[in-house]
Design an enzyme around this catalytic site. Structure first.
Site, mmCIF file in Angstrom:
data_model
loop_
_atom_site.group_PDB
_atom_site.id
_atom_site.type_symbol
_atom_site.label_atom_id
_atom_site.label_comp_id
_atom_site.label_asym_id
_atom_site.label_seq_id
_atom_site.Cartn_x
_atom_site.Cartn_y
_atom_site.Cartn_z
ATOM 1 N N LYS A 253 102.343 -14.309 79.881
ATOM 2 C CA LYS A 253 102.025 -14.229 81.310
ATOM 3 C C LYS A 253 102.336 -15.582 81.949
ATOM 4 O O LYS A 253 101.606 -16.549 81.753
ATOM 5 C CB LYS A 253 100.556 -13.878 81.543
ATOM 6 N N GLY B 163 97.185 -24.993 80.970
ATOM 7 C CA GLY B 163 96.733 -25.009 82.353
ATOM 8 C C GLY B 163 95.549 -25.919 82.546
ATOM 9 O O GLY B 163 95.374 -26.908 81.824
ATOM 10 N N SER B 164 94.713 -25.583 83.508
ATOM 11 C CA SER B 164 93.596 -26.450 83.891
ATOM 12 C C SER B 164 92.409 -26.289 82.951
ATOM 13 O O SER B 164 92.272 -25.268 82.257
ATOM 14 C CB SER B 164 93.155 -26.119 85.320
ATOM 15 N N VAL B 165 91.527 -27.287 82.954
ATOM 16 C CA VAL B 165 90.323 -27.238 82.125
ATOM 17 C C VAL B 165 89.412 -26.068 82.506
ATOM 18 O O VAL B 165 88.966 -25.325 81.618
ATOM 19 C CB VAL B 165 89.563 -28.577 82.195
ATOM 20 N N PRO B 166 89.115 -25.840 83.803
ATOM 21 C CA PRO B 166 88.234 -24.715 84.142
ATOM 22 C C PRO B 166 88.766 -23.370 83.669
ATOM 23 O O PRO B 166 88.013 -22.550 83.127
ATOM 24 C CB PRO B 166 88.153 -24.779 85.674
ATOM 25 N N THR B 167 90.082 -23.140 83.853
ATOM 26 C CA THR B 167 90.650 -21.859 83.404
ATOM 27 C C THR B 167 90.672 -21.791 81.888
ATOM 28 O O THR B 167 90.431 -20.729 81.299
ATOM 29 C CB THR B 167 92.069 -21.671 83.968
ATOM 30 N N GLU C 27 96.045 -26.143 75.819
ATOM 31 C CA GLU C 27 96.701 -27.396 76.233
ATOM 32 C C GLU C 27 96.347 -27.575 77.695
ATOM 33 O O GLU C 27 96.876 -26.901 78.563
ATOM 34 C CB GLU C 27 98.217 -27.303 76.005
ATOM 35 N N CYS D 147 101.117 -32.932 82.815
ATOM 36 C CA CYS D 147 99.742 -33.104 82.335
ATOM 37 C C CYS D 147 99.535 -34.391 81.555
ATOM 38 O O CYS D 147 98.448 -34.976 81.582
ATOM 39 C CB CYS D 147 99.339 -31.909 81.482
ATOM 40 N N GLU E 73 92.344 -35.689 87.830
ATOM 41 C CA GLU E 73 93.766 -35.403 87.683
ATOM 42 C C GLU E 73 94.351 -34.984 89.029
ATOM 43 O O GLU E 73 93.953 -33.959 89.595
ATOM 44 C CB GLU E 73 93.983 -34.303 86.648
ATOM 45 N N ASN F 126 104.477 -25.839 85.915
ATOM 46 C CA ASN F 126 105.263 -27.076 85.983
ATOM 47 C C ASN F 126 106.485 -27.071 85.062
ATOM 48 O O ASN F 126 107.498 -27.703 85.373
ATOM 49 C CB ASN F 126 104.381 -28.298 85.704
#
Length: 511
Positions: free
Chosen positions: A197, A249-253, A271, A305, A408, A174
């Site tokens: 990355k 990035g996302s919570v799972p990652t 974050e 976010c 989200e 984003n």
């Protein structure tokens, strides 16, 4: 060994002549050792799309184990040189990088728009903010210092603030350029090297940043770009020469990154996501509250976010608020992100657009009412027919247990909920696994401070929203993350303390 190309990814002339649907990007997108690195294996190339048109912009080749190892070793060699320079010497190079970014801000912003889909007015502001970020941390580079502590007898001690080594930054799609700078500027100021990355969906402007750092005079290999997806990220996190990981990035990652890093006992900064509350009391200045709600929901197509997507409005002013916010949302110009008049561009991908629209469909099934937008948008320009556009959406008749209120969405969808009392809304605002941001609009300054004291969020806004600056620490509570980026405190996450004890007399011993 990958062959390195010293030519720039895109020439200024090519960028200046580019418009939506015209830019062509060819050649390798990874960068280490001072040049772009030709991939060793092109069999797994993946398309990168232009959000505003849906066309393939370029091909991205993910890096494998050998390339990751080359990039990390290149960074470590540069770190050994950079870490021995004084803070003022590092600051001089960083200030030159900031100058080059300002000089090339229009080019970088254009490529950001083409690769990400956000409006040119936003992208230009993002690039200017990135230059300011580097300037800020350049200013801190020469101030890094320890303490002197007098001990009893003839002994004293001192502390040294030292770099960590090779830091790994993993970015989101984003804010591609902004996040790369947010992570690299404090890392470099503290004397580290960085492997970065970017998201495989937005690989371009990070390569331009690497070229700028190199042109500014950092040792070759100090800031390297390694392209790829989850597999490449895992290789980087596992690499024994990587000392620290910073992930956005996302919570799972984020959980996976933390798990991998824990095996090497590597510090992490995370974050992650948010589902932030924006609380509007009946005594608010309504005009400002509406502006705050719009800024807190529709910047970057809602793909932010910390957006305040749960808008709690005190019941007495709900009709006036809804009338005004819907009227304003309907006037938001959606379309070609390269046009100055555009205020909302394209979402990042077709699957993401469909996901956001799916949330709206689910909201309607659960009883929410769509007051405006929430549909695919097809611009008049035939070049944009394949783009990932949608109209900004305002949802009414929402409840706390609805999917659109709990999860989200990461798109231009505002969920509006009524409330009656201060105590009630604080409890409801905190009833989430996230804790990234929150906002309060009220004329009662005592209430404002009382409410934010009780909100479980890393950043709170009073009578504004999404007003950010590099001087301010940014990060979340609960599942929104660990650690802070920006501000002076970021130095603590990119350095380590060494304690040195000095004896000037004889050793006291029990033996």
């Amino acid at each position: 060994m990958a062959q390195l190309l010293r030519t720039p990814l895109l020439s200024p002339a090519v960028i200046q002549g580019a418009s939506t649907g015209t830019l062509e990007v060819k050649g390798p997108l990874s960068f280490w050792g001072g040049g772009r690195a030709n991939p060793l294996d092109t069999k797994h190339a993946e398309p990168v799309y232009e959000p505003a048109t849906g066309r393939v912009l370029c091909e991205l080749v993910p890096c494998g184990p050998e390339e990751v190892d080359q990039a990390v070793k290149s960074a470590h060699a540069a770190y050994l040189k950079w870490s021995k320079m004084s803070g003022m010497e590092r600051a001089h190079v960083m200030l030159e990088a900031a100058r080059l970014i300002r000089e090339r801000k229009d080019e970088i912003a254009k490529v950001e728009v083409i690769n990400n889909g956000k409006s040119i007015i936003e992208a230009t502001g993002n690039v200017q903010g990135a230059a300011q970020c580097i300037e800020y941390f350049a200013g801190l580079a020469g101030t890094l210092a320890g303490q002197h502590i007098q001990l009893s007898g003839n002994a004293f001690a001192y502390t040294r603030r030292e770099p960590l080594g090779v830091c790994l930054g993993i970015g989101a799609w984003n804010f591609p350029f902004t996040i790369a700078v947010m992570k690299s500027a404090p890392a470099l100021a503290c004397g580290n090297a960085m492997i970065y990355k970017p998201s495989p969906m937005t690989p371009l402007t990070t390569v331009m940043l690497a070229e700028i750092y190199t042109q500014a005079g950092v040792p070759e290999g100090l800031f390297n770009v390694v392209q790829g997806g989850a597999e490449t990220g895992s290789l980087l996190c596992h690499h024994p020469m990587v000392a620290k990981v910073s992930f956005t990035g996302s919570v799972p990652t984020g959980k996976k990154v933390m798990e991998i890093s824990a095996k090497g006992v590597k510090p992490v900064t995370l974050e992650l996501g948010g589902k932030s509350p924006l609380i509007i009391f009946k005594d608010s200045e309504l005009e400002n509250a509406v502006k705050g709600a719009l800024m807190g929901n529709f910047l970057t197509q809602g793909e932010v976010c910390c957006n305040g997507t749960r808008v709690f409005v005190q019941r007495e002013i709900m009709p006036q608020f809804l009338e005004e916010v819907v009227k304003r949302a309907k006037t938001i110009t959606v379309g070609d992100p390269m046009q100055i008049a555009t205020r909302m561009g394209a979402l990042i991908s077709r699957p993401h657009l469909e996901r956001v629209l799916g949330f709206i469909s689910q909201a309607k099934k659960e009883g929410a009412r769509v007051l405006c937008g929430g549909e695919p948008f097809v611009p008049n320009d035939p070049n944009l027919k394949g783009g990932y556009f949608m109209s900004p959406c305002v949802l009414d008749n929402c409840r706390d247990d609805m999917t659109c209120v709990k999860e989200e969405i990461f798109g231009p969808v505002m969920s509006v909920l009524p409330f009656d009392t201060e105590e009630e809304v604080i409890e409801r605002a905190n009833n989430t696994t996230f804790g990234l941001a929150a906002g309060v609009f009220t004329r009662d300054i005592a209430r404002a401070h009382r409410v934010v004291e009780n909100l479980q969020a890393g950043t709170c806004f009073i009578n504004n929203y999404n007003k950010t600056s590099v001087e301010l620490p940014f990060g979340g509570y609960k599942m929104s993350g660990i650690g802070r980026e920006n501000g002076q405190v970021a130095v603590e996450y990119y350095s380590q303390l060494k304690t040195v004890v000095v004896e000037k007399g004889d050793v006291e011993s029990l033996f």
